[in-house]
Design a protein around this motif. Sequence first.
Motif, PDB file in Angstrom:
ATOM      1  N   SER A  48       0.572 -35.429  12.112  1.00 13.64           N
ATOM      2  CA  SER A  48       0.451 -33.974  12.243  1.00 13.64           C
ATOM      3  C   SER A  48       0.024 -33.318  10.941  1.00 13.64           C
ATOM      4  N   ALA A  49       0.376 -33.958   9.815  1.00 12.75           N
ATOM      5  CA  ALA A  49       0.040 -33.387   8.511  1.00 12.75           C
ATOM      6  C   ALA A  49      -1.321 -33.839   8.006  1.00 12.75           C
ATOM      7  N   LEU A  50      -1.950 -34.772   8.704  1.00 14.75           N
ATOM      8  CA  LEU A  50      -3.267 -35.263   8.301  1.00 14.75           C
ATOM      9  C   LEU A  50      -4.369 -34.386   8.900  1.00 14.75           C
ATOM     10  N   PRO A  51      -5.538 -34.340   8.254  1.00 15.21           N
ATOM     11  CA  PRO A  51      -6.636 -33.548   8.838  1.00 15.21           C
ATOM     12  C   PRO A  51      -7.085 -34.081  10.187  1.00 15.21           C
ATOM     13  N   ALA A  73      -7.452 -26.009   7.121  1.00 13.39           N
ATOM     14  CA  ALA A  73      -7.963 -25.146   6.057  1.00 13.39           C
ATOM     15  C   ALA A  73      -7.443 -25.594   4.695  1.00 13.39           C
ATOM     16  N   ALA A  74      -6.169 -25.972   4.637  1.00 13.10           N
ATOM     17  CA  ALA A  74      -5.595 -26.432   3.371  1.00 13.10           C
ATOM     18  C   ALA A  74      -6.269 -27.709   2.891  1.00 13.10           C
ATOM     19  N   TRP A  75      -6.478 -28.656   3.802  1.00 18.51           N
ATOM     20  CA  TRP A  75      -7.172 -29.891   3.436  1.00 18.51           C
ATOM     21  C   TRP A  75      -8.601 -29.602   2.980  1.00 18.51           C
ATOM     22  N   ALA A  76      -9.278 -28.677   3.651  1.00 19.28           N
ATOM     23  CA  ALA A  76     -10.652 -28.340   3.278  1.00 19.28           C
ATOM     24  C   ALA A  76     -10.710 -27.801   1.853  1.00 19.28           C
ATOM     25  N   VAL A  77      -9.766 -26.936   1.499  1.00 19.05           N
ATOM     26  CA  VAL A  77      -9.739 -26.357   0.151  1.00 19.05           C
ATOM     27  C   VAL A  77      -9.425 -27.428  -0.883  1.00 19.05           C
ATOM     28  N   VAL A  78      -8.407 -28.231  -0.624  1.00 25.08           N
ATOM     29  CA  VAL A  78      -7.982 -29.249  -1.592  1.00 25.08           C
ATOM     30  C   VAL A  78      -9.060 -30.310  -1.790  1.00 25.08           C
ATOM     31  N   LEU A  79      -9.565 -30.861  -0.689  1.00 23.20           N
ATOM     32  CA  LEU A  79     -10.563 -31.927  -0.796  1.00 23.20           C
ATOM     33  C   LEU A  79     -11.879 -31.409  -1.362  1.00 23.20           C
ATOM     34  N   GLY A  80     -12.273 -30.193  -0.945  1.00 21.52           N
ATOM     35  CA  GLY A  80     -13.485 -29.605  -1.499  1.00 21.52           C
ATOM     36  C   GLY A  80     -13.365 -29.361  -2.992  1.00 21.52           C
ATOM     37  N   GLY A  81     -12.191 -28.882  -3.432  1.00 29.13           N
ATOM     38  CA  GLY A  81     -11.971 -28.645  -4.857  1.00 29.13           C
ATOM     39  C   GLY A  81     -11.999 -29.929  -5.668  1.00 29.13           C
ATOM     40  N   PHE A  95     -13.456 -33.059   6.096  1.00 33.47           N
ATOM     41  CA  PHE A  95     -13.909 -34.446   6.060  1.00 33.47           C
ATOM     42  C   PHE A  95     -15.168 -34.628   5.221  1.00 33.47           C
ATOM     43  N   THR A  96     -16.010 -33.607   5.120  1.00 32.61           N
ATOM     44  CA  THR A  96     -17.148 -33.697   4.206  1.00 32.61           C
ATOM     45  C   THR A  96     -16.657 -33.698   2.769  1.00 32.61           C
ATOM     46  N   GLY A  97     -15.627 -32.894   2.495  1.00 25.08           N
ATOM     47  CA  GLY A  97     -15.023 -32.907   1.160  1.00 25.08           C
ATOM     48  C   GLY A  97     -14.473 -34.277   0.808  1.00 25.08           C
ATOM     49  N   LEU A  98     -13.787 -34.910   1.769  1.00 24.36           N
ATOM     50  CA  LEU A  98     -13.258 -36.255   1.536  1.00 24.36           C
ATOM     51  C   LEU A  98     -14.391 -37.252   1.330  1.00 24.36           C
ATOM     52  N   ALA A  99     -15.458 -37.119   2.125  1.00 20.05           N
ATOM     53  CA  ALA A  99     -16.608 -38.017   1.993  1.00 20.05           C
ATOM     54  C   ALA A  99     -17.230 -37.915   0.601  1.00 20.05           C
ATOM     55  N   LEU A 100     -17.447 -36.694   0.124  1.00 22.84           N
ATOM     56  CA  LEU A 100     -18.060 -36.504  -1.185  1.00 22.84           C
ATOM     57  C   LEU A 100     -17.118 -36.939  -2.307  1.00 22.84           C
ATOM     58  N   LEU A 101     -15.817 -36.796  -2.080  1.00 19.34           N
ATOM     59  CA  LEU A 101     -14.848 -37.203  -3.099  1.00 19.34           C
ATOM     60  C   LEU A 101     -14.918 -38.702  -3.348  1.00 19.34           C
ATOM     61  N   ILE A 102     -14.890 -39.503  -2.281  1.00 20.34           N
ATOM     62  CA  ILE A 102     -14.907 -40.945  -2.504  1.00 20.34           C
ATOM     63  C   ILE A 102     -16.318 -41.441  -2.828  1.00 20.34           C
ATOM     64  N   ALA A 103     -17.350 -40.775  -2.263  1.00 20.23           N
ATOM     65  CA  ALA A 103     -18.725 -41.191  -2.542  1.00 20.23           C
ATOM     66  C   ALA A 103     -19.107 -40.915  -3.990  1.00 20.23           C
ATOM     67  N   GLY A 104     -18.498 -39.896  -4.581  1.00 25.42           N
ATOM     68  CA  GLY A 104     -18.840 -39.510  -5.948  1.00 25.42           C
ATOM     69  C   GLY A 104     -17.949 -40.109  -7.006  1.00 25.42           C
ATOM     70  N   THR A 105     -16.984 -40.937  -6.604  1.00 24.66           N
ATOM     71  CA  THR A 105     -16.059 -41.517  -7.586  1.00 24.66           C
ATOM     72  C   THR A 105     -15.955 -43.038  -7.498  1.00 24.66           C
ATOM     73  N   LEU A 106     -16.325 -43.636  -6.350  1.00 22.04           N
ATOM     74  CA  LEU A 106     -16.185 -45.072  -6.162  1.00 22.04           C
ATOM     75  C   LEU A 106     -17.554 -45.753  -6.068  1.00 22.04           C
ATOM     76  N   ARG A 107     -17.552 -47.050  -6.264  1.00 18.87           N
ATOM     77  CA  ARG A 107     -18.777 -47.834  -6.105  1.00 18.87           C
ATOM     78  C   ARG A 107     -19.195 -47.845  -4.635  1.00 18.87           C
ATOM     79  N   ALA A 108     -20.499 -47.957  -4.388  1.00 21.19           N
ATOM     80  CA  ALA A 108     -21.018 -47.874  -3.025  1.00 21.19           C
ATOM     81  C   ALA A 108     -20.408 -48.935  -2.113  1.00 21.19           C
ATOM     82  N   GLU A 109     -20.237 -50.159  -2.623  1.00 20.92           N
ATOM     83  CA  GLU A 109     -19.672 -51.226  -1.801  1.00 20.92           C
ATOM     84  C   GLU A 109     -18.232 -50.921  -1.411  1.00 20.92           C
TER      85      GLU A 109
END
Length: 275
Positions: free
Chosen positions: A229-232, A258-266, A180-194
Amino acid sequence: MTTRPTGTSTSAGHAGHAEPVAGTVAGPGAAPAARRVLAQTLFETRAILRNGEQLLVTLVLPVLLLLGLARTTVIGLGTGGGTRIDVVAPGVLALAVMSTAFTSQAIATSFDRRNGVLRLLATTPLGRGGLLAGKVLGVLAVELVQVVVLGAVALALGWQPAVAGVGAAVLAVLLGTAAFTGLALLIAGTLRAEAVLALANLVLVLLAVAGGVVVPADQLPGPLAAIASALPSGALGESLRAALGDGVLAAGPLAVLAAWAVVLGGLAARLFRWS
């Protein structure tokens, strides 16, 4: 809902000289890398716990949700022969992890990025690596507070967690935090703050309702069960219920996390923009 905490990130350096490390810009008078990261960790932790809106989302609402679900039957939950609190407590803990690692972190980071704080800190002795380490450790520190508070309330309500599953629960929380930190950084680093502000809150609500967190995935209707079941979110909820309810390590859900962590972190590492 979560709003941007007031204030901006700061990181203090102390006297002393240290050799530069990867991802940092060290100079005369810079504190050792570990001390710089610790200073940022403490700031990130205080920024969440001292902010009223963040505190509402990370602690107050999870406690109220725990009390409401444990003492009412507004939401039907199959207990599998156990007690209602045995199902509710792990699910609320999973939701608390999501609120801190994803929603709070995404919103805070996106506004720091918009205001130029991230770009500024990346040029200080803290560096990019130190800033990210401080953020992750700050998330873990807040999660520890959440576990203590929610665990105490759940125990008072009659929860009897399986002690044998504590290690598996810790592993689930660490993997869930990474995902979830990977997902947070992914959208925070690519989208506008609003856009992040709206999206992060919306995603948290959707996952809480239909993501297999509070209500187990196998109790959701129709195709939602397989999707959750397939979601983090579903994997984290199921891992914690298996660990703290049955005292077992749920290999399948942990592998999903673990798979989501690797994919989202990458993806976050590849696509994150600092300004």
